[in-house]
Design a protein around this motif. Structure first.
Motif, PDB file in Angstrom:
ATOM      1  N   ASP A  72       0.857  -1.176   0.000  1.00  0.00           N
ATOM      2  CA  ASP A  72       0.000   0.000   0.000  1.00  0.00           C
ATOM      3  C   ASP A  72       0.900   1.235   0.000  1.00  0.00           C
ATOM      4  O   ASP A  72       2.041   1.189   0.483  1.00  0.00           O
ATOM      5  N   ALA A  73       0.377   2.342  -0.503  1.00  0.00           N
ATOM      6  CA  ALA A  73       1.170   3.567  -0.517  1.00  0.00           C
ATOM      7  C   ALA A  73       1.612   3.945   0.886  1.00  0.00           C
ATOM      8  O   ALA A  73       2.709   4.484   1.086  1.00  0.00           O
ATOM      9  N   GLY A  74       0.791   3.633   1.873  1.00  0.00           N
ATOM     10  CA  GLY A  74       1.132   3.954   3.250  1.00  0.00           C
ATOM     11  C   GLY A  74       2.309   3.184   3.793  1.00  0.00           C
ATOM     12  O   GLY A  74       2.830   3.521   4.875  1.00  0.00           O
ATOM     13  N   ASP A  75       2.762   2.142   3.093  1.00  0.00           N
ATOM     14  CA  ASP A  75       3.930   1.370   3.533  1.00  0.00           C
ATOM     15  C   ASP A  75       5.247   2.078   3.212  1.00  0.00           C
ATOM     16  O   ASP A  75       6.313   1.654   3.664  1.00  0.00           O
ATOM     17  N   VAL A  76       5.167   3.146   2.412  1.00  0.00           N
ATOM     18  CA  VAL A  76       6.370   3.823   1.918  1.00  0.00           C
ATOM     19  C   VAL A  76       6.913   4.785   2.970  1.00  0.00           C
ATOM     20  O   VAL A  76       6.163   5.545   3.581  1.00  0.00           O
ATOM     21  N   ASP A  77       8.241   4.759   3.163  1.00  0.00           N
ATOM     22  CA  ASP A  77       8.896   5.652   4.117  1.00  0.00           C
ATOM     23  C   ASP A  77       9.430   6.918   3.462  1.00  0.00           C
ATOM     24  O   ASP A  77       9.646   7.928   4.138  1.00  0.00           O
ATOM     25  N   LEU A  78       9.671   6.854   2.171  1.00  0.00           N
ATOM     26  CA  LEU A  78      10.204   8.008   1.439  1.00  0.00           C
ATOM     27  C   LEU A  78       9.664   7.953   0.016  1.00  0.00           C
ATOM     28  O   LEU A  78       9.717   6.900  -0.632  1.00  0.00           O
ATOM     29  N   LEU A  79       9.163   9.078  -0.463  1.00  0.00           N
ATOM     30  CA  LEU A  79       8.675   9.197  -1.837  1.00  0.00           C
ATOM     31  C   LEU A  79       9.595  10.156  -2.584  1.00  0.00           C
ATOM     32  O   LEU A  79       9.768  11.309  -2.174  1.00  0.00           O
ATOM     33  N   VAL A  80      10.189   9.688  -3.661  1.00  0.00           N
ATOM     34  CA  VAL A  80      11.098  10.500  -4.467  1.00  0.00           C
ATOM     35  C   VAL A  80      10.495  10.679  -5.856  1.00  0.00           C
ATOM     36  O   VAL A  80      10.058   9.704  -6.474  1.00  0.00           O
ATOM     37  N   LEU A  81      10.481  11.921  -6.339  1.00  0.00           N
ATOM     38  CA  LEU A  81      10.019  12.200  -7.695  1.00  0.00           C
ATOM     39  C   LEU A  81      11.143  12.871  -8.466  1.00  0.00           C
ATOM     40  O   LEU A  81      11.619  13.947  -8.096  1.00  0.00           O
ATOM     41  N   ALA A  82      11.572  12.232  -9.549  1.00  0.00           N
ATOM     42  CA  ALA A  82      12.549  12.801 -10.475  1.00  0.00           C
ATOM     43  C   ALA A  82      11.786  13.275 -11.703  1.00  0.00           C
ATOM     44  O   ALA A  82      11.218  12.459 -12.430  1.00  0.00           O
ATOM     45  N   VAL A 107       3.978  11.618   4.168  1.00  0.00           N
ATOM     46  CA  VAL A 107       5.215  10.892   3.913  1.00  0.00           C
ATOM     47  C   VAL A 107       6.342  11.881   3.610  1.00  0.00           C
ATOM     48  O   VAL A 107       6.113  12.977   3.073  1.00  0.00           O
ATOM     49  N   GLN A 108       7.571  11.520   3.962  1.00  0.00           N
ATOM     50  CA  GLN A 108       8.732  12.331   3.585  1.00  0.00           C
ATOM     51  C   GLN A 108       8.909  12.256   2.071  1.00  0.00           C
ATOM     52  O   GLN A 108       8.859  11.172   1.482  1.00  0.00           O
ATOM     53  N   THR A 109       9.134  13.417   1.438  1.00  0.00           N
ATOM     54  CA  THR A 109       9.276  13.442  -0.017  1.00  0.00           C
ATOM     55  C   THR A 109      10.570  14.147  -0.417  1.00  0.00           C
ATOM     56  O   THR A 109      11.158  14.904   0.358  1.00  0.00           O
ATOM     57  N   LEU A 110      10.963  13.900  -1.656  1.00  0.00           N
ATOM     58  CA  LEU A 110      12.153  14.534  -2.230  1.00  0.00           C
ATOM     59  C   LEU A 110      11.871  14.792  -3.702  1.00  0.00           C
ATOM     60  O   LEU A 110      11.413  13.889  -4.411  1.00  0.00           O
ATOM     61  N   LEU A 111      12.150  16.013  -4.160  1.00  0.00           N
ATOM     62  CA  LEU A 111      11.978  16.379  -5.559  1.00  0.00           C
ATOM     63  C   LEU A 111      13.339  16.562  -6.204  1.00  0.00           C
ATOM     64  O   LEU A 111      14.181  17.310  -5.709  1.00  0.00           O
ATOM     65  N   LEU A 112      13.552  15.884  -7.332  1.00  0.00           N
ATOM     66  CA  LEU A 112      14.788  15.990  -8.107  1.00  0.00           C
ATOM     67  C   LEU A 112      14.447  16.540  -9.484  1.00  0.00           C
ATOM     68  O   LEU A 112      13.515  16.061 -10.132  1.00  0.00           O
ATOM     69  N   ASN A 113      15.212  17.525  -9.959  1.00  0.00           N
ATOM     70  CA  ASN A 113      14.900  18.076 -11.279  1.00  0.00           C
ATOM     71  C   ASN A 113      16.151  18.420 -12.089  1.00  0.00           C
ATOM     72  O   ASN A 113      16.177  19.417 -12.799  1.00  0.00           O
ATOM     73  N   GLU A 114      17.170  17.558 -11.971  1.00  0.00           N
ATOM     74  CA  GLU A 114      18.389  17.753 -12.764  1.00  0.00           C
ATOM     75  C   GLU A 114      18.227  17.144 -14.155  1.00  0.00           C
ATOM     76  O   GLU A 114      19.080  16.395 -14.633  1.00  0.00           O
ATOM     77  N   GLY A 115      17.112  17.436 -14.791  1.00  0.00           N
ATOM     78  CA  GLY A 115      16.882  16.968 -16.146  1.00  0.00           C
ATOM     79  C   GLY A 115      16.866  15.457 -16.261  1.00  0.00           C
ATOM     80  O   GLY A 115      16.447  14.741 -15.341  1.00  0.00           O
TER      81      GLY A 115
END
Length: 342
Positions: A72-82, A107-115
């Motif tokens: 389930d999405a709730g099982d995730v500890d970190l969500l990263v979007l590139a 949830v803790q998230t991280l956004l990456l946008n180095e192309g």
């Protein structure tokens, strides 16, 4: 072998693609010289329907990966979007928007946008976070490319047909399959303006009257201008770019305590011509690359390499124990490589 301070691997993949488009049939609607586009080696790309955003594609790929993993999405500890394209909005965090879409708003998230690089170099960032946060056990890593056709002509950015797609990977601590080994980058910041969007940012928020991405100069024209159209300088840079593409793989191998000749598979950005040129230099046949997948998917920015890795694993082309180099060249300019042990 040098053991990394944190061990993790990819347990499942998920995907979402725009609608298949025939390159030969659609190229005349994007450029006045479609024959040039056909020489790049693509036959299909994906175009998302109007109204489908990068977050929609990312959420679809994420749900696919979660279902395959039985999570389930709730099982995730970190969500990263590139994300490798123009975001839906300015002053807006796409990673938290994805968390909202997946109904995991805290949830803790991280956004990456180095192309295009962020879908590969981001695995090294995840390694760092997992090293300092032992509570992170499961990571949902999503890479997405959704071309904004107002800002960019998908067939004039560079020598690639840009495509809409997303890939999601379930990353688990201490998972032994598809295990991360190292991530390395080579950056040439003098070239940071290449392939930028000139309009829509703080410097030039509004395009001039009559401007259109359809008729705007192609991205390679800025490259030619940088070298003042001097063929010797351009040829020298092309040779340097190839050398860096090989060197970054060698550095990743060195970091992992391996030799370059131990690499069994080469997964590059979805650039059929580039793959054809580089694979022989690594002494690998095209069958051990993403050459065929590149021609069938188009260049999906940050989603290229993980999509190819997942598909090649599903096809049995990559076997347990194989050493895979996920590599490419991106805005910045940066050359990058992540090694994965299948």
């Amino acid at each position: 072998m040098i053991q990394p301070s944190v061990r993790f691997g990819i347990s499942e993949f998920g995907y979402a693609f725009g609608q298949d488009q025939d390159v030969e049939k659609t190229a005349p609607s994007y450029v006045s010289d479609p024959e040039r586009i056909l020489q790049w080696g693509y036959h299909t790309f994906h175009r998302a329907a109007d109204g489908i955003t990068a977050i929609d594609l990312a959420a679809e790929a994420a749900q696919d990966a979660l279902e395959r993993a039985g999570l389930d999405a709730g099982d995730v500890d970190l969500l990263v979007l590139a994300a490798s394209e123009v975001p839906n909005y300015l002053n807006w965090d796409s990673s938290t928007a994805l968390a909202r879409e997946l109904k995991i708003p805290h949830v803790q998230t991280l956004l990456l946008n180095e192309g295009c690089a962020s879908g590969v170099t981001g695995l090294g960032v995840v390694a760092g976070l997992m090293a300092v946060q032992p509570e992170i056990e499961k990571v949902l890593f999503v890479a997405v490319n959704r071309v904004s056709e107002y800002h960019r002509n998908r067939m004039k950015v560079n020598n690639a047909v840009h495509s809409d797609g997303a890939v999601a990977a379930i990353v688990r601590r201490d998972h032994e399959r598809n295990r991360w080994l190292s991530t390395v980058q080579i950056v040439d910041a003098e070239l940071c303006d290449w392939f930028r969007n000139d309009y829509g940012g703080a410097v030039a928020p509004v395009a001039p009257q009559g401007w259109s991405s359809t008729t705007a100069p192609a991205g390679h024209e800025r490259v030619h201008a940088h070298f003042q159209k001097d063929p010797k300088r351009m040829r020298a840079f092309a040779e340097q770019a190839v050398a860096r593409s090989i060197r970054v793989v060698e550095r990743a191998c060195h970091q992992a305590g391996l030799r370059r000749d131990e690499v069994t598979h080469f997964i590059y950005i979805n650039d059929p011509d580039g793959i054809s040129d580089l694979a022989p230099l690594l002494e690998l046949p095209l069958a051990r690359t993403n050459h065929a997948l590149a021609a069938a998917h188009g260049h999906m920015g940050a989603a290229d390499q993980l999509t190819a890795l997942g598909r090649l694993l599903e096809q049995g082309a990559v076997q347990p124990g194989d050493l895979v180099a996920l590599t490419g060249i991106s805005i910045g300019m940066r050359w990058y490589c992540t090694l994965v042990r299948a």
